[in-house]
Write a protein that holds these residues in place. Structure first.
Motif, PDB file in Angstrom:
ATOM      1  N   ALA A  79       0.840  -1.204   0.000  1.00 35.40           N
ATOM      2  CA  ALA A  79       0.000   0.000   0.000  1.00 35.40           C
ATOM      3  C   ALA A  79       0.875   1.255   0.000  1.00 35.40           C
ATOM      4  O   ALA A  79       0.613   2.230  -0.719  1.00 35.40           O
ATOM      5  CB  ALA A  79      -0.919  -0.010   1.215  1.00 35.40           C
ATOM      6  N   GLY A  80       1.953   1.216   0.810  1.00 34.88           N
ATOM      7  CA  GLY A  80       2.871   2.359   0.859  1.00 34.88           C
ATOM      8  C   GLY A  80       3.517   2.608  -0.491  1.00 34.88           C
ATOM      9  O   GLY A  80       3.619   3.747  -0.953  1.00 34.88           O
ATOM     10  N   LEU A  81       3.934   1.533  -1.159  1.00 34.77           N
ATOM     11  CA  LEU A  81       4.554   1.691  -2.482  1.00 34.77           C
ATOM     12  C   LEU A  81       3.580   2.320  -3.475  1.00 34.77           C
ATOM     13  O   LEU A  81       3.948   3.214  -4.246  1.00 34.77           O
ATOM     14  CB  LEU A  81       4.994   0.332  -3.029  1.00 34.77           C
ATOM     15  CG  LEU A  81       6.279  -0.297  -2.519  1.00 34.77           C
ATOM     16  CD1 LEU A  81       6.552  -1.577  -3.302  1.00 34.77           C
ATOM     17  CD2 LEU A  81       7.454   0.650  -2.660  1.00 34.77           C
ATOM     18  N   ALA A  82       2.330   1.838  -3.442  1.00 33.45           N
ATOM     19  CA  ALA A  82       1.335   2.347  -4.389  1.00 33.45           C
ATOM     20  C   ALA A  82       1.173   3.856  -4.224  1.00 33.45           C
ATOM     21  O   ALA A  82       1.134   4.602  -5.201  1.00 33.45           O
ATOM     22  CB  ALA A  82       0.001   1.634  -4.179  1.00 33.45           C
ATOM     23  N   VAL A  83       1.097   4.303  -2.964  1.00 35.87           N
ATOM     24  CA  VAL A  83       0.942   5.734  -2.710  1.00 35.87           C
ATOM     25  C   VAL A  83       2.222   6.485  -3.104  1.00 35.87           C
ATOM     26  O   VAL A  83       2.182   7.550  -3.711  1.00 35.87           O
ATOM     27  CB  VAL A  83       0.612   5.974  -1.219  1.00 35.87           C
ATOM     28  CG1 VAL A  83       0.580   7.458  -0.916  1.00 35.87           C
ATOM     29  CG2 VAL A  83      -0.705   5.325  -0.871  1.00 35.87           C
ATOM     30  N   ALA A  84       3.373   5.882  -2.772  1.00 35.58           N
ATOM     31  CA  ALA A  84       4.655   6.564  -2.991  1.00 35.58           C
ATOM     32  C   ALA A  84       4.905   6.843  -4.466  1.00 35.58           C
ATOM     33  O   ALA A  84       5.452   7.883  -4.823  1.00 35.58           O
ATOM     34  CB  ALA A  84       5.793   5.717  -2.406  1.00 35.58           C
ATOM     35  N   ILE A  85       4.495   5.925  -5.331  1.00 41.06           N
ATOM     36  CA  ILE A  85       4.706   6.145  -6.767  1.00 41.06           C
ATOM     37  C   ILE A  85       4.031   7.444  -7.198  1.00 41.06           C
ATOM     38  O   ILE A  85       4.615   8.260  -7.912  1.00 41.06           O
ATOM     39  CB  ILE A  85       4.151   4.955  -7.578  1.00 41.06           C
ATOM     40  CG1 ILE A  85       5.001   3.712  -7.324  1.00 41.06           C
ATOM     41  CG2 ILE A  85       4.138   5.279  -9.066  1.00 41.06           C
ATOM     42  CD1 ILE A  85       4.358   2.444  -7.816  1.00 41.06           C
ATOM     43  N   GLY A  86       2.805   7.638  -6.722  1.00 39.68           N
ATOM     44  CA  GLY A  86       2.113   8.887  -7.039  1.00 39.68           C
ATOM     45  C   GLY A  86       2.823  10.087  -6.433  1.00 39.68           C
ATOM     46  O   GLY A  86       3.043  11.100  -7.100  1.00 39.68           O
ATOM     47  N   PHE A  87       3.216   9.940  -5.169  1.00 37.82           N
ATOM     48  CA  PHE A  87       3.873  11.049  -4.474  1.00 37.82           C
ATOM     49  C   PHE A  87       5.106  11.522  -5.214  1.00 37.82           C
ATOM     50  O   PHE A  87       5.390  12.718  -5.278  1.00 37.82           O
ATOM     51  CB  PHE A  87       4.285  10.616  -3.065  1.00 37.82           C
ATOM     52  CG  PHE A  87       3.243  10.861  -2.013  1.00 37.82           C
ATOM     53  CD1 PHE A  87       2.266  11.833  -2.175  1.00 37.82           C
ATOM     54  CD2 PHE A  87       3.245  10.131  -0.835  1.00 37.82           C
ATOM     55  CE1 PHE A  87       1.312  12.060  -1.195  1.00 37.82           C
ATOM     56  CE2 PHE A  87       2.292  10.351   0.150  1.00 37.82           C
ATOM     57  CZ  PHE A  87       1.330  11.314  -0.038  1.00 37.82           C
ATOM     58  N   ARG A  88       5.861  10.590  -5.772  1.00 38.19           N
ATOM     59  CA  ARG A  88       7.103  10.981  -6.436  1.00 38.19           C
ATOM     60  C   ARG A  88       6.829  11.877  -7.632  1.00 38.19           C
ATOM     61  O   ARG A  88       7.705  12.530  -8.147  1.00 38.19           O
ATOM     62  CB  ARG A  88       7.887   9.741  -6.884  1.00 38.19           C
ATOM     63  CG  ARG A  88       8.476   8.967  -5.746  1.00 38.19           C
ATOM     64  CD  ARG A  88       9.409   9.799  -4.889  1.00 38.19           C
ATOM     65  NE  ARG A  88      10.688  10.090  -5.506  1.00 38.19           N
ATOM     66  CZ  ARG A  88      11.779   9.376  -5.295  1.00 38.19           C
ATOM     67  NH1 ARG A  88      11.771   8.345  -4.511  1.00 38.19           N
ATOM     68  NH2 ARG A  88      12.905   9.730  -5.880  1.00 38.19           N
ATOM     69  N   LEU A 262      -1.712   4.604 -13.622  1.00 34.71           N
ATOM     70  CA  LEU A 262      -1.894   3.182 -13.957  1.00 34.71           C
ATOM     71  C   LEU A 262      -0.954   2.309 -13.121  1.00 34.71           C
ATOM     72  O   LEU A 262      -1.363   1.286 -12.582  1.00 34.71           O
ATOM     73  CB  LEU A 262      -1.631   2.960 -15.454  1.00 34.71           C
ATOM     74  CG  LEU A 262      -2.743   3.451 -16.400  1.00 34.71           C
ATOM     75  CD1 LEU A 262      -2.303   3.309 -17.849  1.00 34.71           C
ATOM     76  CD2 LEU A 262      -4.028   2.668 -16.171  1.00 34.71           C
ATOM     77  N   ILE A 263       0.295   2.753 -12.997  1.00 36.00           N
ATOM     78  CA  ILE A 263       1.246   1.948 -12.227  1.00 36.00           C
ATOM     79  C   ILE A 263       0.866   1.935 -10.749  1.00 36.00           C
ATOM     80  O   ILE A 263       0.852   0.901 -10.088  1.00 36.00           O
ATOM     81  CB  ILE A 263       2.679   2.490 -12.408  1.00 36.00           C
ATOM     82  CG1 ILE A 263       3.104   2.343 -13.865  1.00 36.00           C
ATOM     83  CG2 ILE A 263       3.648   1.766 -11.505  1.00 36.00           C
ATOM     84  CD1 ILE A 263       4.424   2.982 -14.178  1.00 36.00           C
ATOM     85  N   SER A 264       0.527   3.122 -10.241  1.00 39.06           N
ATOM     86  CA  SER A 264       0.140   3.207  -8.836  1.00 39.06           C
ATOM     87  C   SER A 264      -1.065   2.313  -8.567  1.00 39.06           C
ATOM     88  O   SER A 264      -1.110   1.578  -7.573  1.00 39.06           O
ATOM     89  CB  SER A 264      -0.165   4.670  -8.494  1.00 39.06           C
ATOM     90  OG  SER A 264      -0.679   4.793  -7.203  1.00 39.06           O
TER      91      SER A 264
END
Lengths: 392, 517
Positions: A79-88, A262-264
């Motif tokens: 879940a953290g990774l999914a959010v982090a991709i957007g954050f970046r 899409l990736i997130s």
């Protein structure tokens, strides 16, 4: 001075790096601070802080708790990774929650109905989850790229829609069957051949560690490689740091918004998989909810760094699990929610302070090395007056 | 070269209006001001000159209470003061006119002037009548010619500046600090401003005039203080010094010059633009039917007052902004190409605003080397970033373009403006560009970096690079360009021969007042 070098929000969401010991000192201090606040709350409510912490620590390191900590953390990490991709990229994907719930529901339904040999079925289930998550998030990306709709608004609304769609799908008329031995309903259970094997990693308990932890680790590595080693990742980070500079460099920001969502969403689609394929084997009414929001907190804690997110996920999960003992001792376990909230807030404050310190230190270092190096050669351009950076 | 047109110091005053003694201000790693001494007489235009980064602005911020000195004494009319904020300075009768106007376009002059110091009627309502009367009085007394009920958006640049001056006079200022007031003006407007300033000092006001344009300083100042590297290096009398001597005091060394006179223009077309029209959001044509051709080895200069479509023109050529018309790169029609494809096709781009468009400030230098070139060697191999290649090439740029930095892992934000710009120039010159779009390539960089950038542009031109040069620096335009075009309200209104034109003639053409030469 001129346009600020990256805003406060950039730092909060971790698009600005911290280096050396500072990157460790900041979160440690924040956790310490959160512990102090929690201790004060405990004192006010008439509980002994140290005894409570000791109780939690003691319970938290028992074998069963440790396994559960690892298992929860696996889910939190994705879940953290999914959010982090957007954050970046400056995208705030609040919709991870809806994305993973819808993805898990449909993936579970496919897993319970399609007849395939075990390992193949696992792959199909995961792929369905990834696809559903990506498509659901893709709506957000499409709306933003074509109509300029804020991703925060649309993804929150899609969370609500996902809840509604999920409730409609999870009825006996469509995907649901009664869960044996309860009045719960859920999707048809996934056959045993397609259960993701776990590891008996920790002795002293029969509970197994999710095999999906390996997938989560691989995802972390893939995240790191994608962001730091590929042109796509460079474009993504450049867009997050300065959209105007990215546009001038030839990045098609609309395409990036869509691709990133899409990736997130695809990663969000995996969030429910450890639980689905490692423990519950069906999506029922009591499937864990709200993991998307935990993911936001963990991405913030980990500053969107793959290792940081792992540490954040483990910490969060440890607190969740070790707090289970508190109810038995008559201490409200909600104290842990206070602690988690304080950690997030104080980590953000600590990162900001450290960031300012680091910027000033770097400028000092650059000008010292330059003036030292050129030895007052009198040439113009020798003095380094940092431009576009924080002074004062 | 010209004697100072000294205004009328009406009285011999014993007490200086402003005295600074031993002012020192340190920032992390930099001494911005070191032991500055300055004495400004009442009724004088006192110029403070120095190149960018010499410490003029810091000094004025100290005088205006925006920063506090680490050491030293400030005396206003003989009394020592210690300002904690600009309010303190305003109370003491000091006013500051900033380089960038701080006016709300959609408010009237009257509203802008009273904003923040509104005269009250009965404690609540704003007393517009009293304010209007006072503005009229000030405007008439100093010959500013300001109409209080005009909307600011209807005013020209010169009039806006007079509104700014009026704003500080309205607050009771007797000592005015003007920070680079002529930076945004064309020569005719500069003359008008100077006339206004002479009236002001004639009535006993004191003006501190910050500039690095030496001809202007010599024509308006009664006294000049030169600052170099944070220190006062000379107090000079404008009637006893030439612009060249002054410049050498400022720089402390030989002066660079942008002159290029040996033509390297070939007859091979590198970039041609036809009927280019860019619409602003309101439908108005920001760039209107612009056409030009740049040959290999040619520098085409675009002169114009800022805001006449230069930014839109450049962004349309880079593909960052939708436009009608056709653009050819050599033989290829690139009108429908994306920004990335145009860059890959060999267009280099030095953006006007390096912070917004040229750099990732909080990324290390080597990542900034990749920016804009992220699909090409040495930065990338297929879909992968080639870290070693990018880092190696960043080292080369730092070396060849004299980017002063302790290493390529420091953030771009830690470099001075001149070094940031040299990095950008080096980056855009890498990868064999065919055409370079250079927007204000030496804006806000010091003289040393400016000379270096000019040298690089000249060398590349000699190697056959075609350059579109957009600049506000008339000397730079005249000195570097092989061909000069003047842009006004989005249209090319004049072709000028750079070898025959003077900055004054060019200035007239830029305002539409001049005739084609």
């Amino acid at each position: 001075m001129s346009p600020a070098a990256g805003g406060f929000l950039d730092r909060v969401s971790g698009r600005v790096k911290l280096t050396g010991w500072l990157s460790l000192a900041a979160p440690l201090l924040a956790i310490l601070f959160a512990a102090v606040i929690t201790a004060v709350v405990l004192l006010i409510t008439g509980n002994a802080p140290f005894a409570t912490f000791a109780l939690m620590a003691e319970y938290g390191v028992q074998p069963r708790s440790l396994v559960l900590t690892l298992n929860f953390a696996t889910t939190y990490y994705l879940a953290g990774l999914a959010v982090a991709i957007g954050f970046r990229m400056n995208l705030f994907n609040i919709g991870v929650d809806g994305q993973y719930r819808l993805a898990a529901l449909l993936a579970a339904a496919v897993g319970g109905t399609v007849a395939l040999p075990g390992p193949l079925l696992i792959v199909v289930v995961v792929l369905v989850g990834v696809l559903v998550g990506a498509l659901w998030a893709g709506i957000v990306g499409l709306l933003k790229a074509t109509r300029g709709v804020s991703e925060v608004i649309s993804s929150i609304m899609l969370n609500a829609i996902a809840t509604g769609v999920g409730a409609w799908l999870l009825t006996p008329a469509l995907l649901a069957v009664p869960v044996a031995g309860s009045n719960n309903i859920g999707t048809r259970p996934i056959p045993e051949s397609a259960h993701f094997p776990g590891f008996a990693l920790i002795p002293g308990t029969t509970v197994k560690v999710f095999g999906f932890i390996v997938v989560a680790i691989l995802m972390g590595i893939a995240y790191h490689v994608l962001l730091t080693r590929t042109v796509f990742g460079f474009d993504l980070r450049a867009t997050g740091r300065s959209e105007s500079a990215a546009v001038a460099s030839g990045v098609n920001v609309k395409k990036m918004v869509l691709a990133t969502m899409l990736i997130s969403g695809a990663v969000a689609g995996m969030v429910g998989m450890p639980q689905l394929l490692g423990a519950s084997y069906s999506y029922s009414l009591d499937f864990p909810a709200g993991l998307g929001f935990t993911g936001i907190a963990i991405a913030l804690l980990g500053r969107n760094h793959p290792v940081g997110i792992a540490v954040g996920a483990l910490l969060w999960s440890f607190l969740d699990n070790s707090s289970n003992i508190l109810d038995l001792e008559g201490i409200p376990k909600e104290i842990v929610i206070i602690m988690q909230g304080t950690i997030v807030l104080s980590v953000i404050v600590a990162y900001e302070l450290v960031h300012r310190y680091r910027m000033a230190a770097e400028q000092r270092r650059v000008s010292r090395e330059l003036t030292g190096g050129t030895g007052g050669s009198g040439g113009a351009g020798g003095t380094a007056t940092p431009e576009g950076a924080v002074s004062r | 070269m010209r004697e100072a047109a000294i205004s009328i110091p009406t009285e011999v005053v014993a007490q200086p209006a402003v005295e600074l003694e031993g002012i020192t201000k340190r920032f992390p790693g930099v001494v911005a001001n070191r032991d500055i001494r300055l004495m400004v007489r009442r009724g004088h235009v006192h110029a403070i000159v120095g190149e960018n980064g010499a410490g003029k602005s810091t000094l004025m911020k100290i005088l205006y209470g925006m920063q506090r000195p680490d050491e030293g004494v400030i005396k206003i009319n003989g009394d020592p003061v210690a300002f904690r904020s600009p309010e303190g300075a305003i109370t003491a009768g000091i006013g500051m006119v900033h380089q960038h106007f701080m006016l709300a376009d959609n408010l009237t002059v009257l509203e802008n002037v009273v904003l923040g110091s509104e005269p009250r009627k009965g404690g609540i309502a704003i007393d517009f009548r009293a304010a209007r009367k006072k503005i009229k009085e000030i405007s008439d007394a100093y010959g500013l010619g300001i109409e209080p009920d005009m909307l600011v958006e209807e005013l020209g640049v010169g009039a806006r500046q007079r509104v700014e001056i009026l704003k500080v006079l309205f607050r009771g200022a007797r000592i005015l600090i003007l920070d680079e007031p002529t930076a945004v003006l064309v020569p005719q407007e500069v003359e008008e401003l100077f006339d206004n300033l002479r009236v002001l000092v004639g009535q006993g006001l004191t003006i501190i005039f910050i500039s690095h344009k030496l001809d202007e300083v010599l024509s308006v100042a009664d006294a000049i203080t030169v600052i170099r590297r944070g220190e006062t290096v000379a107090e000079v009398d404008p009637s006893a010094v030439t612009a060249r001597q002054l410049a050498e005091l400022m720089v402390g060394s030989e002066l660079p010059s942008p002159e290029t006179r040996d033509s390297t223009v070939t007859d091979v077309v590198a970039l041609s633009v036809e009927g280019l029209t860019v619409r602003a959001p309101d439908g108005r044509a920001a760039v209107d039917q612009v056409a030009f051709t740049i040959h290999k080895g040619e520098v085409l200069g675009i002169a114009g007052v800022e805001g006449n479509g230069q930014a839109e023109l450049v962004e349309a050529i880079m593909g960052m902004r939708p436009a009608d018309g056709t653009i050819h790169l050599a033989d290829a029609d690139i009108s429908s190409w994306s920004t990335l494809r145009r860059r890959e096709g060999g267009i280099g781009y030095i953006p006007e605003d390096r912070h917004r468009h040229g750099l990732l400030l909080e990324a290390p230098l080597w990542e900034n080397r990749i920016l804009g070139h992220q699909t090409r060697r040495p930065n990338a191999k297929g879909p992968w970033i080639d870290r070693a290649g990018a880092r190696g090439d960043t080292e080369r740029i730092a070396r060849e373009y004299d980017v002063r930095t302790p290493g390529i892992d420091v953030d771009a934000a830690a470099l001075s403006g001149g070094n940031q710009q040299k990095l950008i120039v080096g980056r855009e010159m890498s990868g064999d560009p065919v055409v370079l779009i250079a927007s204000h390539p030496t804006r806000g960089v010091d003289v040393g970096a400016q000379a270096a950038i000019w040298d690089h542009l000249r060398a590349a031109r000699a190697d056959g690079l075609a350059v579109l040069l957009v600049s506000a620096d008339l000397d730079e335009l005249i000195g570097l360009s092989d061909t000069l075009k003047v842009i006004l309200r989005g249209r090319i209104v004049a072709d000028v021969d750079p070898s025959a034109v003077t900055p004054e003639q060019l200035g007239s053409a830029m305002t539409g007042a001049g005739e084609e030469s």
